[in-house]
Scaffold this active site. Structure first.
Site, PDB file in Angstrom:
ATOM      1  N   GLU A 119     -59.823  70.269 -29.160  1.00  0.00           N
ATOM      2  CA  GLU A 119     -58.681  71.138 -28.808  1.00  0.00           C
ATOM      3  C   GLU A 119     -58.314  71.043 -27.329  1.00  0.00           C
ATOM      4  OE1 GLU A 119     -61.732  72.070 -29.216  1.00  0.00           O
ATOM      5  OE2 GLU A 119     -62.238  73.661 -27.795  1.00  0.00           O
TER       6      GLU A 119
ATOM      7  N   HIS B  52     -65.035  69.016 -28.077  1.00  0.00           N
ATOM      8  CA  HIS B  52     -63.882  69.925 -28.104  1.00  0.00           C
ATOM      9  C   HIS B  52     -62.571  69.164 -28.256  1.00  0.00           C
ATOM     10  CE1 HIS B  52     -65.813  73.720 -26.731  1.00  0.00           C
ATOM     11  NE2 HIS B  52     -66.714  72.886 -26.248  1.00  0.00           N
TER      12      HIS B  52
ATOM     13  N   CYS C 137     -68.423  72.890 -31.472  1.00  0.00           N
ATOM     14  CA  CYS C 137     -69.443  73.218 -30.476  1.00  0.00           C
ATOM     15  C   CYS C 137     -70.220  74.487 -30.861  1.00  0.00           C
ATOM     16  CB  CYS C 137     -68.784  73.311 -29.103  1.00  0.00           C
ATOM     17  SG  CYS C 137     -69.940  73.025 -27.781  1.00  0.00           S
TER      18      CYS C 137
HETATM   19  N1  GLN Z   1     -73.969  76.018 -25.348  1.00  0.00           N
HETATM   20  C1  GLN Z   1     -73.121  76.772 -26.201  1.00  0.00           C
HETATM   21  C2  GLN Z   1     -73.924  77.528 -27.241  1.00  0.00           C
HETATM   22  O1  GLN Z   1     -74.970  77.589 -27.406  1.00  0.00           O
HETATM   23  C3  GLN Z   1     -72.095  75.934 -26.861  1.00  0.00           C
HETATM   24  C4  GLN Z   1     -71.152  75.369 -25.835  1.00  0.00           C
HETATM   25  C5  GLN Z   1     -69.743  75.255 -26.248  1.00  0.00           C
HETATM   26  O2  GLN Z   1     -69.315  75.825 -27.268  1.00  0.00           O
HETATM   27  N2  GLN Z   1     -68.966  74.573 -25.451  1.00  0.00           N
HETATM   28  O3  GLN Z   1     -73.543  78.193 -27.999  1.00  0.00           O
END
Ligand code: GLN
Length: 195
Positions: free
Chosen positions: A171, A169, A79
């Protein structure tokens, strides 16, 4: 096998628990000195890419980390970690470590203004659980990047040499197959480099 987990901000504890469950040792990387410890791979967790990027710069960790990754350190970014590794972020003026040939779109994945759960095929692992939280997606990849998973026509996981990224995610689930996939990547690269 010992992995570092970048622990500046975000969901790093969940990765540590997952690694312990898979029998891998891990330690937290919180400051520049931690990067000097021997490590077989690194996880960059989800959280806020802008915050993690700023902390990496402020703490003097940005260049040493980029150099390690460019020298072949295996890295798994989830992410926000995906955003930190991308060479280009379509809807953001700045990029961060800029080591992976993907164009990422930040906070742009359809329903993910909140979060959502789905199951979809990942590489040759079959369907795996995927939780998306204000997730990015990968708009395009360059040659050398292997697409590992797509959801609703958007690329959500990819690999390029020593780099693995997921927009979701893994994890947050008990299913450890994506982390196992990363550990196998590390083992194979060790074997290939003769260590
Ligand atoms: N929206 C977040 C970002 O820009 C990422 C979201 C996340 O890691 N769950 O960095």
């Amino acid at each position: 096998m010992t992995l570092g987990v970048l622990a500046l901000q975000g969901a790093f504890l969940e990765h540590e628990k997952m690694l312990t469950g898979l029998g891998a040792d891990s330690f937290e990387i919180r400051q520049k000195g931690d990067l000097a410890r021997p490590l077989d791979g690194l996880i960059i967790p989800g959280g806020e890419s802008t915050v993690q990027g700023k902390l990496l710069r402020d703490l003097g960790m940005f260049l040493p980390l980029k150099e390690k990754i460019e020298a072949g350190l295996p890295v798994f970014g989830t992410c926000a970690g995906l955003l930190l590794l991308a060479k280009k972020i379509e809807n953001d003026d700045r990029c961060h470590l800029a080591v992976m040939d993907i164009v990422a779109h930040r906070n742009a994945y359809g329903r993910q203004l909140g979060s959502f759960y789905t199951e979809a095929p990942f590489a040759d692992l079959g369907k795996i659980p995927m939780t998306f939280i204000r997730a990015p997606y990968i708009g395009s990849v360059r040659e050398g990047v292997e697409i590992l998973a797509s959801v609703e026509g958007k690329i959500v996981a990819a690999r390029q040499k020593n780099l693995l990224v997921t927009a979701f995610h893994p994890e947050l689930h008990t299913d450890g197959r994506v982390h196992r996939y990363f550990l196998d990547m590390i083992e194979n690269s060790k074997r290939e480099s003769g260590f």
